[in-house]
Design an enzyme around this catalytic site. Structure first.
Site, PDB file in Angstrom:
ATOM      1  N   LEU A  21      -0.219   4.571   2.319  1.00 53.41           N
ATOM      2  CA  LEU A  21       0.008   4.698   3.726  1.00 53.41           C
ATOM      3  C   LEU A  21       1.133   4.332   4.222  1.00 53.41           C
ATOM      4  CD1 LEU A  21      -3.250   2.350   4.825  1.00 53.41           C
ATOM      5  CD2 LEU A  21      -2.968   4.708   4.907  1.00 53.41           C
ATOM      6  N   TYR A  22       2.164   3.618   3.229  1.00 52.03           N
ATOM      7  CA  TYR A  22       3.486   3.198   3.716  1.00 52.03           C
ATOM      8  C   TYR A  22       4.493   3.644   2.420  1.00 52.03           C
ATOM      9  CZ  TYR A  22       0.386   0.892   6.672  1.00 52.03           C
ATOM     10  OH  TYR A  22      -0.712   0.591   7.667  1.00 52.03           O
ATOM     11  N   ALA A  23       5.559   3.887   2.888  1.00 54.94           N
ATOM     12  CA  ALA A  23       6.819   4.292   1.962  1.00 54.94           C
ATOM     13  C   ALA A  23       7.481   3.060   1.386  1.00 54.94           C
ATOM     14  CB  ALA A  23       7.774   5.154   3.059  1.00 54.94           C
ATOM     15  N   PRO A  27      -1.303  -2.887   9.447  1.00 60.38           N
ATOM     16  CA  PRO A  27      -2.635  -2.868   8.753  1.00 60.38           C
ATOM     17  C   PRO A  27      -2.752  -2.639   7.205  1.00 60.38           C
ATOM     18  CG  PRO A  27      -2.582  -2.219  10.988  1.00 60.38           C
ATOM     19  CD  PRO A  27      -1.400  -2.004  10.575  1.00 60.38           C
ATOM     20  N   ASN A  72       0.770  -1.174   0.068  1.00 59.68           N
ATOM     21  CA  ASN A  72      -0.056  -0.071   0.050  1.00 59.68           C
ATOM     22  C   ASN A  72       0.840   1.265  -0.136  1.00 59.68           C
ATOM     23  OD1 ASN A  72      -1.672   2.290   0.773  1.00 59.68           O
ATOM     24  ND2 ASN A  72      -2.972   0.865   1.711  1.00 59.68           N
TER      25      ASN A  72
END
Length: 196
Positions: A150-152, A161, A147
């Site tokens: 939401l995430y680097a 999550p 994702n």
């Protein structure tokens, strides 16, 4: 000559790499998955992790879920043998756009494809991880993604999550095959040793 034709798609969360096995009697088998890494504690208690057996009679159709969208872009990649399966590593760089999964059951998030895992049987053995009504298929192709909303990076996402998702395509033998799929089915048997 036998040809592969895809027949089903399953979406599920995935964990990071480690030496796993389906053999119940060895360390690394399903009973131990939750003990191998503290972040995978749900594997000890949960019931919705891989591998799953899709029970067709238990499925409910949700007309509000749109089809999954996959960006159609060329990428640099490398086909390798991990010792457990053939894997296509996707090269992501700032100069080249990434291939993403969107829509469908992804709750509005964008998931970047990080790798493609290929589970293929040898000889008469079927190679799919997942099953439908207990039936294992000759091949399973998993698009492993993280994702990016939401995430680097993949590492951060793998412990969080809504971090990772995989689209699992179960393939069966049919009268014709897709030309790109034929390239994989021809190449996979030739990489017999880890690291090739």
């Amino acid at each position: 000559m036998r040809h592969f034709v895809s027949i089903a798609v399953v979406v599920h969360a995935v964990a990071a790499d480690y030496q796993w096995s389906y053999d119940q009697d060895v360390f690394g088998g399903p009973d131990f998955w939750g003990l191998v890494e503290k972040d995978w504690w749900m594997c000890k208690k949960g019931r919705l992790q891989s591998p799953i057996d899709v029970q067709a009679s238990q499925l409910l159709f949700d007309s509000s879920i749109k089809p999954i969208r996959i960006d159609k872009l060329g990428v640099m990649s490398e086909l390798v043998n991990t010792g457990q399966m053939a894997r296509v590593r996707i090269g992501n760089s700032a100069r080249k756009p990434s291939v993403n999964l969107t829509s469908g059951p992804f709750y509005g998030y964008k998931y970047r494809i990080q790798r493609i895992d290929i589970h293929m049987g040898r000889g008469t053995e079927n190679g799919s991880e997942h099953t439908i009504d207990g039936r294992r298929f000759p091949m399973e192709i998993q698009l492993i993604s993280f994702n990016t909303d939401l995430y680097a990076n993949f590492s951060m996402a793998s412990k969080s999550p809504h971090g990772l998702a995989a689209v699992a395509i179960l393939a069966d033998f049919g009268p014709t095959t897709n030309s790109e799929l034929a390239k994989l089915t021809t190449a996979v048997p030739s990489i017999r040793f880890q690291g090739n």
